[in-house]
Design a protein around this motif. Sequence first.
Motif, short mmCIF file in Angstrom:
data_model
loop_
_atom_site.label_atom_id
_atom_site.label_comp_id
_atom_site.label_asym_id
_atom_site.label_seq_id
_atom_site.Cartn_x
_atom_site.Cartn_y
_atom_site.Cartn_z
N GLU A 269 0.61 -0.65 -0.26
CA GLU A 269 -0.34 -0.10 -0.08
C GLU A 269 1.08 1.45 -0.12
OE1 GLU A 269 -3.39 2.16 2.42
OE2 GLU A 269 -2.82 0.12 3.33
N VAL A 270 2.00 1.24 0.64
CA VAL A 270 2.47 1.98 0.58
C VAL A 270 2.98 3.08 -0.65
CG1 VAL A 270 5.37 3.35 2.03
CG2 VAL A 270 3.69 2.13 3.11
N ALA A 271 3.70 2.18 -1.21
CA ALA A 271 4.26 1.92 -2.31
C ALA A 271 3.42 2.52 -3.66
CB ALA A 271 5.11 -0.07 -2.69
N SER A 272 1.98 1.97 -3.06
CA SER A 272 1.13 1.77 -4.75
C SER A 272 1.42 3.78 -4.27
CB SER A 272 -0.19 1.82 -4.02
OG SER A 272 0.05 0.44 -4.44
N ARG A 273 1.32 4.08 -3.21
CA ARG A 273 0.14 5.59 -2.63
C ARG A 273 1.63 6.30 -3.15
NH1 ARG A 273 -1.79 5.62 3.05
NH2 ARG A 273 -3.32 4.77 3.34
N HIS A 279 3.05 9.33 -11.03
CA HIS A 279 1.82 8.91 -11.85
C HIS A 279 2.45 10.32 -12.95
CE1 HIS A 279 -0.85 7.95 -14.75
NE2 HIS A 279 -0.16 6.61 -14.69
N ALA A 280 2.43 11.72 -12.95
CA ALA A 280 2.16 12.69 -13.81
C ALA A 280 3.22 12.49 -14.14
CB ALA A 280 1.32 14.11 -12.62
N ARG A 307 7.85 7.58 3.22
CA ARG A 307 8.86 8.79 2.53
C ARG A 307 9.99 7.96 1.53
NH1 ARG A 307 9.26 13.48 1.24
NH2 ARG A 307 8.01 14.70 2.81
N ILE A 308 10.34 6.88 2.89
CA ILE A 308 11.18 6.18 1.98
C ILE A 308 10.43 5.66 0.13
CG2 ILE A 308 12.27 2.99 1.69
CD1 ILE A 308 12.75 3.50 4.67
N ALA A 309 9.63 4.85 0.32
CA ALA A 309 8.96 4.48 -0.67
C ALA A 309 9.04 5.53 -2.25
CB ALA A 309 7.97 3.99 -0.98
N LEU A 310 8.41 7.15 -1.72
CA LEU A 310 8.57 8.22 -2.37
C LEU A 310 10.14 8.57 -2.64
CD1 LEU A 310 6.20 10.24 -3.73
CD2 LEU A 310 6.89 11.38 -1.51
N ASN A 311 10.98 8.97 -2.08
CA ASN A 311 12.11 8.75 -2.50
C ASN A 311 12.61 8.06 -3.28
OD1 ASN A 311 11.60 11.22 -0.28
ND2 ASN A 311 13.19 10.51 0.72
N LEU A 312 12.18 6.78 -3.15
CA LEU A 312 13.48 5.87 -3.89
C LEU A 312 12.50 6.03 -5.47
CD1 LEU A 312 13.62 3.23 -1.71
CD2 LEU A 312 15.33 4.34 -2.07
N TRP A 326 12.15 2.24 -17.90
CA TRP A 326 11.04 2.27 -16.77
C TRP A 326 11.52 2.40 -15.45
CZ3 TRP A 326 13.72 -2.31 -14.67
CH2 TRP A 326 14.04 -2.94 -15.15
N VAL A 327 10.21 1.59 -14.21
CA VAL A 327 10.56 1.76 -13.15
C VAL A 327 10.13 0.74 -12.52
CG1 VAL A 327 10.29 2.74 -10.72
CG2 VAL A 327 11.15 4.19 -12.97
N GLU A 328 10.87 -0.54 -12.23
CA GLU A 328 9.60 -1.71 -11.73
C GLU A 328 9.59 -1.49 -9.91
OE1 GLU A 328 9.94 -6.59 -11.71
OE2 GLU A 328 11.73 -5.53 -12.41
N VAL A 329 8.87 -1.35 -9.37
CA VAL A 329 8.74 -1.49 -7.78
C VAL A 329 8.04 -2.38 -7.66
CG1 VAL A 329 7.57 -0.41 -5.44
CG2 VAL A 329 8.60 1.15 -7.63
#
Length: 411
Positions: A269-273, A279-280, A307-312, A326-329
Motif C-alpha cells: 500500500e505504501v508503494a502504491s501511494r 505518476h504524473a 517517505r522511503i518509497a516516495l524518495n526511491l 522504466w521503473v519496477e517496484v
Amino acid sequence: MAATPAPPQAPPKPTWDPRDPVRPLLRPTIRIRLTLLYGGMFLIAGILLLSIIYLFTAQALGESASELPFKVVEGKVQPTTSWCQLPVQGTGEQLNEAVSACLQHQGDLALDDLLRRSLFALLGLSIIAFAFGYAMAGRVLSPLGRITRTARQVAGSDLARRIELDGPDDELKELADTFDEMLERLERAFTAQQRFVANASHELRTPLAINRTLLEVHLSDPGAPVELQQLGKTLLATNERSEQLVEGLLLLARSDNQIVERKPVDLAEVASRALDQVHAEATAKGVGIRGERAPAVVQGNGVLLERIALNLVQNAVRYNLAEGGWVEVTTETQHGQAVLVVSNTGPVVPAYEIDNLFEPFRRLRQERTGSDKGVGLGLSIARSVARAHGGRIIAEPREGGGLVMRVTLPI
C-alpha cells in the motif's frame, strides 16, 4: 512546541576518582575476588579429596585387618583364601616367609581397591568442581553481560538506556559507570543537535511560507508584466526547493531515532501511494511503471515508510533514460522480512559511487550543486528511516545502467 522531557539522572559515581593514580589498597578488585574464589575452591576441593582418600584408606585397612588370609587351628596354620598358600607344617622361617607373602599380597589388593575408589571420587569431584566453577564464573561475569546488552540496545539508537550496575566498587562497576557517563554525554549531544535542527527547520518554515504566499499572489495578477511573471515563477521554484530542503532536514533529524509508536503498515500500500504521487511526473518523462506488489506487513510508522518509497521512486523516475525508460517496484516477504525493491533504467553507475549516494547533499558526480531533481537528501532520509525501523537499504548497480534499491524491514 511540546515540553522537553527532563534529562535522566546521572548514574552513581564511583567512591574513588578513576583518574587518581592512588587507589585504595583494599579495594575489592576483580583480580582479588577471582583469586580468592578460585583459591578457595582449590582449597575446598583438596580438603574434600584428602578426606575421601583418608576414609577409603581407613576402610581398606580395616577390612584387611579384620579378614586375615589364614587362621591357626590346633597349633597349625590353615589358609582361608585361595591365593594364600601356607604350609600346614614347616619350620618357623618357612611359615614367616609364607605369612609375609600373604600379607604383601593382601596389601596390594587393598591399594588397588583404594586406587579404584579414588579415581571414582576424583571423577565425581571434577564434575562438581567444573559445574560450580561454571556457575561462579557466570555470576562474576554477569555484569559484563549486562553491559553488553545495554551496548547492543544503544547501538540501535536507544541512547536513553543506562546500565546502573550495583555491587562492589570494582573494575566492572567502574567500567559500567564510565559507560553510563559516556551515554549521558552522547544523549545530551544528540538531543541538542536534533533540537537545533528541529527548531531551525521550524523557524525557517514561516518566512518560506510567507514568501510562497506573496509570490503566488503576484503571479495571480493578470496585469503583471511577462518579465515579472517569469521572475516570480523562478523565485517560486527556488522557494519550493528551500521548503523541500527544510522538510528534509527536519525528517532526517527525526528519523535517526527508533520508532516508538508502531502500527501495522503494508509496504504494498505504501508503494502504491508513492507511485500515485509520481505518476504524473513519470508520464511527462515517458517513464513506464511496472512490477507486482504482494502484501508485506511490517510494524512501523506509515508516514516515514511512505517517505522511503516516495524518495526511491522519485529518484528512479528522475534519474532515468530520456526515452524508453522504466521503473519496477515490487514488494514481497522473504525469510521473515519484508522487502521493497525499486529498479530502474538509467545511466551506468560505478560501484565505487554507491556509498556516496547516501551522503547528504551528494549526487552522482556532483556535490552541493543546484539541480531540478532534488535537494540531495532523499537517499539519506531513506537510509535513516530504514535504520530507525530496524532495517537497512542496499543499492546495487544494474547491468546495463540504472540502480536496484532494496529495502529490508523486520516483520
